[in-house]
Design an enzyme around this catalytic site. Structure first.
Site, short mmCIF file in Angstrom:
data_model
loop_
_atom_site.label_atom_id
_atom_site.label_comp_id
_atom_site.label_asym_id
_atom_site.label_seq_id
_atom_site.Cartn_x
_atom_site.Cartn_y
_atom_site.Cartn_z
N ASP A 190 0.85 -1.19 0.00
CA ASP A 190 0.00 0.00 0.00
C ASP A 190 0.88 1.25 0.00
O ASP A 190 1.63 1.48 0.95
CB ASP A 190 -0.91 0.02 1.24
CG ASP A 190 -1.85 1.21 1.19
OD1 ASP A 190 -2.80 1.15 0.40
OD2 ASP A 190 -1.60 2.21 1.90
N TYR B 209 3.24 9.86 0.75
CA TYR B 209 4.17 9.26 1.72
C TYR B 209 5.62 9.60 1.41
O TYR B 209 6.51 9.38 2.24
CB TYR B 209 3.99 7.74 1.80
CG TYR B 209 2.58 7.29 2.19
CD1 TYR B 209 1.68 8.19 2.77
CD2 TYR B 209 2.14 5.99 1.97
CE1 TYR B 209 0.39 7.80 3.12
CE2 TYR B 209 0.85 5.59 2.32
CZ TYR B 209 -0.01 6.51 2.88
OH TYR B 209 -1.28 6.12 3.22
N LYS C 183 -2.27 6.35 -4.23
CA LYS C 183 -3.38 7.26 -3.96
C LYS C 183 -3.10 8.66 -4.50
O LYS C 183 -1.97 9.16 -4.41
CB LYS C 183 -3.62 7.36 -2.44
CG LYS C 183 -3.61 6.00 -1.74
CD LYS C 183 -3.99 6.05 -0.29
CE LYS C 183 -3.70 4.71 0.38
NZ LYS C 183 -2.33 4.58 0.92
N HIS D 211 -7.23 9.77 -2.31
CA HIS D 211 -6.73 9.59 -0.93
C HIS D 211 -7.72 10.13 0.11
O HIS D 211 -7.96 9.50 1.15
CB HIS D 211 -5.37 10.29 -0.81
CG HIS D 211 -4.50 9.76 0.28
ND1 HIS D 211 -3.14 9.75 0.20
CD2 HIS D 211 -4.79 9.23 1.49
CE1 HIS D 211 -2.61 9.23 1.30
NE2 HIS D 211 -3.61 8.91 2.10
N1 LIG Z 1 -5.76 6.01 3.24
C1 LIG Z 1 -5.33 6.70 4.28
O1 LIG Z 1 -5.68 7.88 4.49
C2 LIG Z 1 -4.42 6.05 5.24
C3 LIG Z 1 -3.79 4.89 4.90
N2 LIG Z 1 -2.96 4.26 5.79
C4 LIG Z 1 -2.27 3.04 5.31
O2 LIG Z 1 -2.40 2.03 6.32
C5 LIG Z 1 -1.11 1.63 6.75
C6 LIG Z 1 -1.13 1.19 8.21
O3 LIG Z 1 -1.56 2.21 9.06
P1 LIG Z 1 -0.58 3.05 10.01
O4 LIG Z 1 -1.32 4.30 10.34
O5 LIG Z 1 0.75 3.15 9.40
O6 LIG Z 1 -0.50 2.24 11.36
P2 LIG Z 1 -0.50 0.73 11.88
O7 LIG Z 1 -1.75 0.59 12.66
O8 LIG Z 1 -0.19 -0.21 10.81
O9 LIG Z 1 0.70 0.81 12.92
C7 LIG Z 1 2.02 1.00 12.52
C8 LIG Z 1 2.88 1.10 13.76
O10 LIG Z 1 2.80 -0.12 14.50
C9 LIG Z 1 4.11 -0.64 14.69
N3 LIG Z 1 4.01 -2.09 14.58
C10 LIG Z 1 3.83 -2.81 13.46
N4 LIG Z 1 3.74 -4.11 13.73
C11 LIG Z 1 3.89 -4.23 15.05
C12 LIG Z 1 3.90 -5.33 15.94
N5 LIG Z 1 3.74 -6.59 15.49
N6 LIG Z 1 4.10 -5.10 17.27
C13 LIG Z 1 4.24 -3.83 17.71
N7 LIG Z 1 4.25 -2.75 16.94
C14 LIG Z 1 4.06 -2.94 15.62
C15 LIG Z 1 4.98 0.00 13.63
O11 LIG Z 1 6.31 0.09 14.07
P3 LIG Z 1 7.62 -0.16 13.16
O12 LIG Z 1 7.33 0.30 11.77
O13 LIG Z 1 8.63 0.68 13.85
O14 LIG Z 1 7.91 -1.62 13.24
C16 LIG Z 1 4.34 1.37 13.52
O15 LIG Z 1 4.79 2.19 14.57
C17 LIG Z 1 -0.27 2.89 6.49
O16 LIG Z 1 1.12 2.66 6.61
C18 LIG Z 1 -0.77 3.27 5.12
O17 LIG Z 1 -0.22 2.43 4.14
C19 LIG Z 1 -2.81 4.75 7.06
C20 LIG Z 1 -3.40 5.92 7.44
C21 LIG Z 1 -4.23 6.70 6.55
C1 LIG Z 2 1.89 16.44 11.16
C2 LIG Z 2 2.70 15.77 10.14
C3 LIG Z 2 4.14 15.66 10.38
C4 LIG Z 2 2.20 15.21 9.03
C5 LIG Z 2 0.82 15.29 8.61
C6 LIG Z 2 0.46 14.13 7.81
C7 LIG Z 2 -0.98 14.19 7.41
C8 LIG Z 2 -1.52 15.40 6.80
C9 LIG Z 2 -1.74 13.14 7.61
C10 LIG Z 2 -3.18 13.13 7.34
C11 LIG Z 2 -3.53 12.16 6.33
C12 LIG Z 2 -3.17 10.75 6.61
C13 LIG Z 2 -3.48 10.13 7.91
C14 LIG Z 2 -2.69 10.06 5.56
C15 LIG Z 2 -2.31 8.73 5.53
O1 LIG Z 2 -2.42 8.08 4.50
#
Ligand SMILES: NC(=O)C1=CN([C@@H]2O[C@H](COP(=O)(O)OP(=O)(O)OC[C@H]3O[C@@H](n4cnc5c(N)ncnc54)[C@H](OP(=O)(O)O)[C@@H]3O)[C@@H](O)[C@H]2O)C=CC1
Ligand SMILES: CC(C)=CCC/C(C)=C/CC/C(C)=C/C=O
Length: 319
Positions: free
Chosen positions: A48, A53, A82, A115
């Protein structure tokens, strides 16, 4: 027991998506190449990504290394990206996707999502703040963006198109004008925000759902020390110890058993492996229902940056 390890979910357009993938938001460019390589070696086939990013070039490097090694072929991989909020204007959409394709070093995506439903001013900055520190919005309506997304499928630049962070009313507006229907809505989803109503709505329209931040996004930039940490929830920890699994594994298994696609992020090899190791146990119906009761409208990604935007998806009482 159902074996979900090789599970794929079929989109309404016929394409299949692996139910489990690797998230890459916040994965630093210097870390993400190794993380994606490790993930592919461990069996991940779905990555993803997003232009926002800032690491798609480094994700692409990993993909090409694994293709060159003969571990995978492009057609074995499912790549999502996205369209960022500053590229909603219809004439900017194709260029934005082409920039992502160039960064990833591929000639098509499997899935391209809008997105967020909120458009930002198109001035080059991804977060176009004004002098008062407020994001400047554009007045582009996402339904016009959708019509430009449809052209990308016709041009074979992406196999499927979909949405992210769209609420029920916004999806209904898209469906009213769509020639190509969205196949997927990617939304925040975990036990504190289980999204039951929105998921049921999406399913009723033939739209699959991807659960983002399935572990509660503990590395989100706006986390405060006093915020609850999902993976440290005592009820979850007790449940995980009963299954001899980690809280992360139970959180991911919960989504898979709901037939949701999920995309945990990690740049740590041991966690990338741990997160994938969820196909050898099954939560009972009783425990699934118990986890459902954790729901508390606990949104970790409320996108407060875009508050006040007419298309902010979480600002009214819609779902
Ligand atoms: N469409 C959108 O607007 C959004 C999309 N996303 C997508 O979803 C993905 C996942 O969501 P995200 O918000 O990153 O968060 P997650 O819920 O996936 O959490 C990620 C965090 O959890 C830690 N982690 C991962 N696996 C473990 C484990 N087994 N035990 C303990 N800690 C763990 C990681 O640490 P570390 O990396 O240090 O191992 C990191 O700090 C994003 O990366 C992105 O691709 C996310 C937010 C918004
Ligand atoms: C505050 C900082 C350092 C960054 C902002 C990132 C941001 C605008 C996130 C909102 C959208 C989001 C959760 C995207 C993930 O895909």
């Amino acid at each position: 027991m159902v074996n979900y390890s090789i599970s794929k979910i079929k989109f309404s357009d016929g394409q299949e998506i692996p139910i489990f993938g690797l998230g890459t938001w916040k994965s630093k460019p210097g870390e993400v190449t190794q993380a994606v390589k490790d993930a592919i070696d461990l069996g991940y086939r779905h990555i993803d990504c997003a232009y926002f990013y800032g690491n798609e070039k480094e994700v692409g490097e990993a993909i090409h290394a694994k293709i060159a090694e003969g571990i995978v072929k492009r057609e074995d991989l499912f790549l999502t990206s996205k369209l960022w909020n500053t590229f909603h204007r219809p004439d900017l959409v194709e260029g934005a996707l082409k920039e992502t394709l160039k960064n990833l070093g591929v000639d098509y995506l499997n899935l391209y999502l809008i997105h967020w439903p909120v458009g930002y001013k198109e001035d080059g900055e991804l977060m176009p703040y004004n002098e008062a520190g407020k994001i400047q919005f554009s007045n582009v309506d996402y339904v016009d963006t959708w019509k430009a997304m449809e052209l990308l499928v016709q041009k074979n630049l992406t196999k499927s198109i979909g949405l992210s962070n769209f609420n029920k009313r916004q999806i209904e507006r898209i469906l009213q004008i769509a020639t190509i229907k969205p196949v997927n809505n990617q939304i925040e989803c975990h036990p504190y925000l289980n999204q039951k109503r929105l998921i049921d709505f999406c399913k009723s329209k033939g739209i699959t759902v991807t659960a983002y931040s399935p572990l509660g996004s503990p590395d989100r930039p706006w986390a405060k020390p006093e915020d609850p940490t999902l993976m440290e929830d005592p009820k979850l920890k007790e449940l995980a110890s009963r299954y001899k699994k980690t809280p992360a594994q139970v959180l991911l298994r919960y989504q898979i058993q709901r037939n949701l696609i999920t995309i945990p992020k990690s740049v740590t090899k041991s966690r990338i492996e741990e997160n994938f190791n969820i196909f050898d146990f099954e939560l009972t119906d009783f425990d699934m229902e118990y986890i459902d009761t954790f729901d508390c409208n606990g949104r970790f990604c409320p996108n407060t940056f875009a508050l006040g935007h007419p298309h902010h998806p979480f600002e009214n009482d819609d779902y």
